[in-house]
Design a protein around this motif. Structure first.
Motif, PDB file in Angstrom:
ATOM      1  N   GLN A 264       0.824  -1.201   0.000  1.00  0.00           N
ATOM      2  CA  GLN A 264       0.000   0.000   0.000  1.00  0.00           C
ATOM      3  C   GLN A 264       0.862   1.255   0.000  1.00  0.00           C
ATOM      4  O   GLN A 264       0.352   2.356  -0.087  1.00  0.00           O
ATOM      5  N   TRP A 265       2.154   1.108   0.125  1.00  0.00           N
ATOM      6  CA  TRP A 265       3.077   2.231   0.140  1.00  0.00           C
ATOM      7  C   TRP A 265       4.144   1.977  -0.927  1.00  0.00           C
ATOM      8  O   TRP A 265       4.320   0.851  -1.383  1.00  0.00           O
ATOM      9  N   PRO A 266       4.850   3.003  -1.344  1.00  0.00           N
ATOM     10  CA  PRO A 266       5.851   2.826  -2.408  1.00  0.00           C
ATOM     11  C   PRO A 266       7.119   2.146  -1.910  1.00  0.00           C
ATOM     12  O   PRO A 266       8.022   2.782  -1.388  1.00  0.00           O
ATOM     13  N   GLU A 267       7.172   0.838  -2.059  1.00  0.00           N
ATOM     14  CA  GLU A 267       8.352   0.061  -1.682  1.00  0.00           C
ATOM     15  C   GLU A 267       9.576   0.625  -2.415  1.00  0.00           C
ATOM     16  O   GLU A 267       9.489   0.953  -3.598  1.00  0.00           O
TER      17      GLU A 267
ATOM     18  N   LEU B 144      12.063  -1.119  -3.476  1.00  0.00           N
ATOM     19  CA  LEU B 144      12.416  -2.077  -4.530  1.00  0.00           C
ATOM     20  C   LEU B 144      11.352  -3.146  -4.721  1.00  0.00           C
ATOM     21  O   LEU B 144      10.841  -3.324  -5.806  1.00  0.00           O
ATOM     22  N   GLY B 145      11.056  -3.900  -3.689  1.00  0.00           N
ATOM     23  CA  GLY B 145      10.154  -5.037  -3.813  1.00  0.00           C
ATOM     24  C   GLY B 145      10.930  -6.319  -4.018  1.00  0.00           C
ATOM     25  O   GLY B 145      10.741  -7.030  -4.999  1.00  0.00           O
ATOM     26  N   ALA B 146      11.831  -6.633  -3.097  1.00  0.00           N
ATOM     27  CA  ALA B 146      12.696  -7.813  -3.212  1.00  0.00           C
ATOM     28  C   ALA B 146      11.895  -9.108  -3.272  1.00  0.00           C
ATOM     29  O   ALA B 146      12.291 -10.053  -3.958  1.00  0.00           O
ATOM     30  N   VAL B 147      10.750  -9.165  -2.593  1.00  0.00           N
ATOM     31  CA  VAL B 147       9.925 -10.381  -2.624  1.00  0.00           C
ATOM     32  C   VAL B 147       9.529 -10.712  -4.061  1.00  0.00           C
ATOM     33  O   VAL B 147       9.546 -11.874  -4.467  1.00  0.00           O
ATOM     34  N   ALA B 148       9.202  -9.699  -4.843  1.00  0.00           N
ATOM     35  CA  ALA B 148       8.829  -9.927  -6.241  1.00  0.00           C
ATOM     36  C   ALA B 148       9.995 -10.526  -7.021  1.00  0.00           C
ATOM     37  O   ALA B 148       9.813 -11.469  -7.801  1.00  0.00           O
TER      38      ALA B 148
ATOM     39  N   ALA C 231       1.714  -7.364  -8.586  1.00  0.00           N
ATOM     40  CA  ALA C 231       2.195  -6.385  -7.625  1.00  0.00           C
ATOM     41  C   ALA C 231       1.406  -5.093  -7.717  1.00  0.00           C
ATOM     42  O   ALA C 231       0.858  -4.759  -8.767  1.00  0.00           O
ATOM     43  N   SER C 232       1.386  -4.369  -6.614  1.00  0.00           N
ATOM     44  CA  SER C 232       0.834  -3.021  -6.625  1.00  0.00           C
ATOM     45  C   SER C 232       1.708  -2.161  -7.531  1.00  0.00           C
ATOM     46  O   SER C 232       2.936  -2.276  -7.501  1.00  0.00           O
ATOM     47  N   GLY C 233       1.079  -1.310  -8.306  1.00  0.00           N
ATOM     48  CA  GLY C 233       1.808  -0.448  -9.228  1.00  0.00           C
ATOM     49  C   GLY C 233       2.310   0.808  -8.546  1.00  0.00           C
ATOM     50  O   GLY C 233       1.921   1.907  -8.937  1.00  0.00           O
ATOM     51  N   VAL C 234       3.156   0.648  -7.530  1.00  0.00           N
ATOM     52  CA  VAL C 234       3.690   1.793  -6.791  1.00  0.00           C
ATOM     53  C   VAL C 234       5.178   1.600  -6.513  1.00  0.00           C
ATOM     54  O   VAL C 234       5.654   0.476  -6.378  1.00  0.00           O
ATOM     55  N   GLY C 235       5.887   2.713  -6.414  1.00  0.00           N
ATOM     56  CA  GLY C 235       7.273   2.709  -5.982  1.00  0.00           C
ATOM     57  C   GLY C 235       8.175   1.839  -6.828  1.00  0.00           C
ATOM     58  O   GLY C 235       7.999   1.694  -8.036  1.00  0.00           O
ATOM     59  N   GLY C 236       9.162   1.244  -6.172  1.00  0.00           N
ATOM     60  CA  GLY C 236      10.129   0.403  -6.849  1.00  0.00           C
ATOM     61  C   GLY C 236       9.543  -0.876  -7.405  1.00  0.00           C
ATOM     62  O   GLY C 236      10.170  -1.526  -8.245  1.00  0.00           O
ATOM     63  N   LEU C 237       8.342  -1.234  -6.980  1.00  0.00           N
ATOM     64  CA  LEU C 237       7.687  -2.413  -7.564  1.00  0.00           C
ATOM     65  C   LEU C 237       7.463  -2.238  -9.057  1.00  0.00           C
ATOM     66  O   LEU C 237       7.450  -3.214  -9.801  1.00  0.00           O
ATOM     67  N   THR C 238       7.302  -0.987  -9.511  1.00  0.00           N
ATOM     68  CA  THR C 238       7.099  -0.756 -10.944  1.00  0.00           C
ATOM     69  C   THR C 238       8.388  -0.969 -11.734  1.00  0.00           C
ATOM     70  O   THR C 238       8.342  -1.183 -12.935  1.00  0.00           O
TER      71      THR C 238
END
Length: 187
Positions: free
Chosen positions: A136-139, A141-145, A157-164
């Motif tokens: 819900q917040w801009p990670e 990076l998103g290492a889990v992904a 994934a949520s389309g926010v932060g480093g997840l994108t």
């Protein structure tokens, strides 16, 4: 040194003079060993959807539970939840949502696995058909992904932060809108 294009852009926006001094250095991912494709032995074996992360509102587990309750599938689905419970009131809320979700979607089962070590998490990712990262917040990076993809799982994934940066929409996985149950159910 930053771990994602998102973090670089964020810092450059706040401190433009840093532009020429910021460097993107990709985060290494653990070697998960050889991939073993998941084999369903029976037609009624469930599709395995995984959430692995801290159980706290900013990580978004409740959205995944609600979305799976609303989704209609042609086969059974099992949500496997792994993570440390950081906020007990939020976990109680998630458990209430689980009850509602499994009533709404009789093909859904939900299993809480507790906090797993790295090896057990890696094995969970190898068993997964889909790993969800509903932040819900801009990670940063998103290492889990990244770890899930390296284990051969599809990622939503949520389309926010480093997840994108990690999950590129319509390239290596879909994005869903943070907090939007319908968007997650569709994904």
């Amino acid at each position: 040194i930053v771990v994602s294009g998102y973090m670089r852009a964020l810092l450059c926006e706040a401190q433009p003079q840093l532009d020429k001094r910021l460097y993107l250095l990709s985060r290494p991912i653990r070697d998960l060993g050889s991939l073993r494709p998941r084999q369903r032995t029976q037609s009624d074996d469930p599709a395995v959807v995984v959430y692995a992360g801290r159980i706290t509102p900013e990580k978004g587990l409740a959205i995944v539970i609600e979305a799976l309750g609303a989704a209609r599938c042609d086969a059974p689905v099992e949500l496997r939840i792994a993570g440390v419970i950081e906020e007990h009131s939020y976990w109680s809320h998630c458990q209430q949502l689980q009850t509602v979700a499994t009533r709404r979607n009789p093909d859904l089962t939900i299993t809480y696995l507790g906090h797993l070590d790295y090896d057990s998490t890696d094995e969970l990712f190898r068993q997964a058909d889909i790993v969800t990262v509903p932040s819900q917040w801009p990670e940063p990076l998103g290492a889990v992904a990244l770890e899930a993809m390296s284990a051969g799982a599809a990622v939503i994934a949520s389309g926010v932060g480093g997840l994108t940066d990690t999950v590129v929409h319509d390239h290596n996985g879909p994005h869903a809108s943070p907090g939007d149950v319908d968007s997650w159910a569709n994904a």
